[in-house]
Design an enzyme around this catalytic site. Structure first.
Site, PDB file in Angstrom:
ATOM      1  N   CYS A 161      37.117  25.577 -58.422  1.00 30.61           N
ATOM      2  CA  CYS A 161      38.249  26.015 -57.574  1.00 30.61           C
ATOM      3  C   CYS A 161      39.356  25.007 -57.562  1.00 30.61           C
ATOM      4  O   CYS A 161      39.392  23.852 -57.070  1.00 30.61           O
ATOM      5  CB  CYS A 161      37.928  26.339 -56.073  1.00 30.61           C
ATOM      6  SG  CYS A 161      39.178  26.707 -55.117  1.00 30.61           S
ATOM      7  N   CYS A 168      41.278  24.658 -54.176  1.00 29.16           N
ATOM      8  CA  CYS A 168      40.767  24.017 -52.916  1.00 29.16           C
ATOM      9  C   CYS A 168      39.014  24.022 -53.230  1.00 29.16           C
ATOM     10  O   CYS A 168      38.596  23.115 -54.110  1.00 29.16           O
ATOM     11  CB  CYS A 168      40.819  24.692 -51.585  1.00 29.16           C
ATOM     12  SG  CYS A 168      40.684  26.652 -51.727  1.00 29.16           S
ATOM     13  N   SER A 169      38.247  24.751 -52.545  1.00 30.76           N
ATOM     14  CA  SER A 169      36.844  24.692 -52.821  1.00 30.76           C
ATOM     15  C   SER A 169      36.102  26.029 -52.913  1.00 30.76           C
ATOM     16  O   SER A 169      34.828  25.679 -52.330  1.00 30.76           O
ATOM     17  CB  SER A 169      36.187  23.435 -51.971  1.00 30.76           C
ATOM     18  OG  SER A 169      36.494  24.156 -50.428  1.00 30.76           O
ATOM     19  N   CYS A 170      36.762  27.037 -53.024  1.00 27.94           N
ATOM     20  CA  CYS A 170      35.892  28.345 -52.973  1.00 27.94           C
ATOM     21  C   CYS A 170      34.686  28.341 -53.851  1.00 27.94           C
ATOM     22  O   CYS A 170      34.550  27.862 -54.900  1.00 27.94           O
ATOM     23  CB  CYS A 170      36.938  29.588 -53.531  1.00 27.94           C
ATOM     24  SG  CYS A 170      38.304  29.650 -52.488  1.00 27.94           S
TER      25      CYS A 170
HETATM   26 FE    FE Z   1      39.348  27.194 -52.808  1.00 32.48          FE
END
Ligand code: FE
Length: 213
Positions: free
Chosen positions: A115, A118-120
């Site tokens: 991602c 961000c951090s999906c």
């Molecule tokens: Fe994300």
């Protein structure tokens, strides 16, 4: 008789203080304390969520899905066609997998998930995401130099194997279906699920081993 070694004690003291939590961990702890103090959430609730995601959900759910795909071609076809509908057959749908796309590794293609924004991550089938997945370095380099990143994870990818990097979003998460290793003929789904690593479902691991179970 034991003696007090002041030098040793001072060394231990320094050692303990060198292991203070990171800034991010401290910020999380602060937010948690505030939420508890204001009565917004009970500490037991937070513990229960963390335990559910780290001990019960992930990455075992994802491994179960992969093992089924290895054993049941019709399920694999449904999984690749519509990941969200397919995992609903297990009752695994939930936060972060409302839109799930499964991508399959083959002899000539390797898939890797990131991602960049961000951090999906597909929490409801892989559990807690690893720290490196959220790091700025992985997020940037996975797209720019995926082969170098894979090499650092110990994945030696031949030049004739193409790499496809999938960038997750809040609306679309990915699950890599790794290749079934040789030597697992006749294994049941439970035994197969035990050799599916979390990283293989993110794409930072490729060659699974029958001997790992
Ligand atoms: Fe994300």
């Amino acid at each position: 008789m034991s003696t007090f070694d002041s030098k040793h004690a001072a060394g231990l003291h320094r050692h303990i203080h060198s292991h203070l939590p990171s800034d991010a961990a401290l910020r999380v702890k602060t937010l948690e304390s505030l939420a508890v103090e204001k009565g917004l959430i009970a500490p037991e609730t937070i513990d229960a969520w963390v335990e559910a995601y780290s001990e019960h959900i992930g990455p075992m759910r994802g491994a179960t899905v992969v093992a089924r795909a290895w054993c049941d071609p019709a399920f694999k076809a449904r999984l690749l066609e519509n990941g969200t509908d397919a995992i609903r057959e297990f009752g695994f749908e939930g936060n972060a997998t409302g839109h799930l796309k499964a991508v399959e590794n083959t002899d000539d293609t390797h898939n890797m998930v990131v991602c960049t924004l961000c951090s999906c991550y597909p929490f409801s089938i892989l559990g807690m995401s690893p720290a490196w997945y959220k790091s700025a370095a992985y997020r940037a380099r996975a797209v720019r130099e995926p082969r170098a990143v894979l090499a650092e994870f110990g994945v030696d990818l031949p030049e004739d194997v193409a790499v496809r990097v999938w960038d997750s979003t809040a609306e679309l998460r990915y699950l890599v279906v790794p290749q079934r290793p040789a030597g697992t003929e006749g294994w049941d789904e439970e035994r197969l699920a035990a050799i599916v690593t979390r990283n293989s479902m993110i794409g930072t691991d490729r060659v699974l081993r029958a001997g790992a179970a």
